[in-house]
Each structure stands twice: as structure tokens, then as C-alpha cells.
Design an enzyme around this catalytic site. Structure first.
Site, PDB file in Angstrom:
ATOM      1  N   GLU A  26       0.837  -1.203   0.000  1.00 23.09           N
ATOM      2  CA  GLU A  26       0.000   0.000   0.000  1.00 23.09           C
ATOM      3  C   GLU A  26       0.871   1.252   0.000  1.00 23.09           C
ATOM      4  O   GLU A  26       1.498   1.581   1.003  1.00 23.09           O
ATOM      5  CB  GLU A  26      -0.944   0.004   1.202  1.00 23.09           C
ATOM      6  CG  GLU A  26      -1.925  -1.155   1.210  1.00 23.09           C
ATOM      7  CD  GLU A  26      -2.866  -1.154   0.009  1.00 23.09           C
ATOM      8  OE1 GLU A  26      -3.246  -0.061  -0.458  1.00 23.09           O
ATOM      9  OE2 GLU A  26      -3.214  -2.247  -0.453  1.00 23.09           O
ATOM     10  N   GLU A  67      -5.582   3.609   7.821  1.00 27.91           N
ATOM     11  CA  GLU A  67      -5.110   3.122   6.522  1.00 27.91           C
ATOM     12  C   GLU A  67      -5.197   1.594   6.452  1.00 27.91           C
ATOM     13  O   GLU A  67      -5.584   1.022   5.430  1.00 27.91           O
ATOM     14  CB  GLU A  67      -3.668   3.584   6.266  1.00 27.91           C
ATOM     15  CG  GLU A  67      -3.157   3.246   4.883  1.00 27.91           C
ATOM     16  CD  GLU A  67      -3.938   3.929   3.777  1.00 27.91           C
ATOM     17  OE1 GLU A  67      -4.284   3.223   2.803  1.00 27.91           O
ATOM     18  OE2 GLU A  67      -4.202   5.142   3.863  1.00 27.91           O
ATOM     19  N   GLU A  74     -11.174  -2.694   1.636  1.00 28.09           N
ATOM     20  CA  GLU A  74     -10.995  -2.860   0.189  1.00 28.09           C
ATOM     21  C   GLU A  74     -10.774  -4.328  -0.179  1.00 28.09           C
ATOM     22  O   GLU A  74     -11.318  -4.810  -1.178  1.00 28.09           O
ATOM     23  CB  GLU A  74      -9.814  -2.031  -0.300  1.00 28.09           C
ATOM     24  CG  GLU A  74     -10.083  -0.546  -0.322  1.00 28.09           C
ATOM     25  CD  GLU A  74      -8.878   0.266  -0.781  1.00 28.09           C
ATOM     26  OE1 GLU A  74      -7.771  -0.303  -0.914  1.00 28.09           O
ATOM     27  OE2 GLU A  74      -9.054   1.463  -1.007  1.00 28.09           O
ATOM     28  N   LYS A  92     -15.712   1.382  -0.619  1.00 25.00           N
ATOM     29  CA  LYS A  92     -14.294   1.728  -0.733  1.00 25.00           C
ATOM     30  C   LYS A  92     -14.081   3.235  -0.617  1.00 25.00           C
ATOM     31  O   LYS A  92     -13.139   3.691   0.046  1.00 25.00           O
ATOM     32  CB  LYS A  92     -13.732   1.236  -2.065  1.00 25.00           C
ATOM     33  CG  LYS A  92     -13.595  -0.260  -2.164  1.00 25.00           C
ATOM     34  CD  LYS A  92     -13.092  -0.587  -3.563  1.00 25.00           C
ATOM     35  CE  LYS A  92     -12.692  -2.001  -3.727  1.00 25.00           C
ATOM     36  NZ  LYS A  92     -12.106  -2.257  -5.049  1.00 25.00           N
ATOM     37  N   ASP A  93     -14.945   4.016  -1.254  1.00 24.51           N
ATOM     38  CA  ASP A  93     -14.819   5.471  -1.206  1.00 24.51           C
ATOM     39  C   ASP A  93     -15.016   5.997   0.218  1.00 24.51           C
ATOM     40  O   ASP A  93     -14.307   6.905   0.662  1.00 24.51           O
ATOM     41  CB  ASP A  93     -15.824   6.131  -2.147  1.00 24.51           C
ATOM     42  CG  ASP A  93     -15.517   5.889  -3.615  1.00 24.51           C
ATOM     43  OD1 ASP A  93     -14.424   5.368  -3.930  1.00 24.51           O
ATOM     44  OD2 ASP A  93     -16.391   6.204  -4.454  1.00 24.51           O
TER      45      ASP A  93
END
Length: 165
Positions: A26, A67, A74, A92-93
Site C-alpha cells: 500500500e 489506513e 478494500e 471503498k470510497d
């Protein structure tokens, strides 16, 4: 080794795997960690109280944990909805928005903490007394941070070949 201790160690093992996975895969996690390291270096020029240092650590943990939760959401959404789905995109948004709120909040609090005239004065004094050393260190930090942030991701199947512990 007793079963409860093995179980506890197994829990730590999978937790560390999750942290390592997020760092390796990530880019935003690597951005957050690079910023945190820069903040740690800046702290050297400030005389923060224990409570202020505790707040900085809490903010680091909040953003990193957000995060990681975003990554987990996700991953689950991708598992359950491999094709395009409006609700999957929305989930996800929303998760990404939660990380943004945490990061912006941490940045605002950081600005409040680091706008201390005494700390800024010490920082400027070091810059004036040792400009080559200061700017060399700053450029070195930026180059290392960029290399860390843009390292190729190791996209792999999470926990590939590993059983849950």
C-alpha cells in the site's frame, strides 16, 4: 510451550504479517510512515511536553490504523464483489474518506503543535548555522522517502498459502 502462549504468539505473528503486507503493498501506508518519520525528526527542534508527544504518537497510530482498516475493507469488498458494483465502490470510497479525515485532522493538529515560535526559532538557528548539513539532511530524507514510497508494490494474494492461526 503452552497452548495459550502459542496462541498469543500466533496472534502477534498474523498481526505483524498484516502490518508487513500493508507496508509492502500500500503506497499510501508508505506515505504515512514517511511523513511520520519526518515529524519525528522535526520533534528534535521542539520542547514538547509529554502530553504533546503522546498526542503525536496517538495521531500516528490513528492514521496508520485507519489506513490498515481501509485496506482490510478494500480487500473484503474485492473478495465479495470482484466485478464493478456501485455499492462496492461506495464502501471503498467511504473507507478512503475516513482515512483522509484522519490524515487531515492529524495534519491540522501537527500544524498547531509545530507553529510554536520557540521551535521555529531553533529550527531556523540550525538552518542558519549549518545550512549545508541541514539541507543535505533534508534532501537525503526526501530522496529516501521517495524511494520508500515508490518502491514497486509486491501485490500478492494476501496470506497466500498460509492457514489462519
Amino acid at each position: 510451550m503452552s497452548r495459550p502462549i502459542r496462541s498469543l504468539l500466533g496472534s502477534f505473528k498474523v498481526a505483524f504479517y498484516g502490518i508487513r503486507y500493508c507496508i509492502a503493498n500500500e503506497r499510501n501506508m508508505r506515505i504515512h510512515l514517511s511523513i511520520a518519520l519526518g515529524v519525528v525528526f522535526l520533534c528534535a527542534f521542539y520542547s514538547f511536553s509529554a502530553a504533546q508527544y503522546a498526542l503525536i504518537v496517538l495521531l500516528f497510530c490513528m492514521v496508520i490504523a485507519a489506513e490498515m482498516l481501509n485496506t482490510a475493507i478494500e480487500t473484503v469488498v474485492n473478495l465479495l464483489s470482484p466485478g464493478y458494483n456501485h455499492l462496492a465502490k461506495l464502501a471503498k470510497d467511504i473507507a478512503a474518506g475516513a482515512v483522509l479525515i484522519c490524515a487531515v485532522g492529524a495534519a491540522v493538529i501537527g500544524l498547531i503543535l509545530f507553529c510554536d515560535p520557540g521551535g521555529i526559532g531553533r529550527l531556523l538557528a540550525v538552518m542558519g548555522a549549518h545550512p549545508v548539513l541541514f539541507f543535505g539532511g533534508a534532501i537525503g530524507y526526501l530522496l529516501l522517502a521517495a524511494a520508500f514510497i515508490f518502491v514497486p508494490e509486491q501485490k500478492q494474494n494476501p496470506r497466500q498459502g498460509k492457514k489462519d492461526e
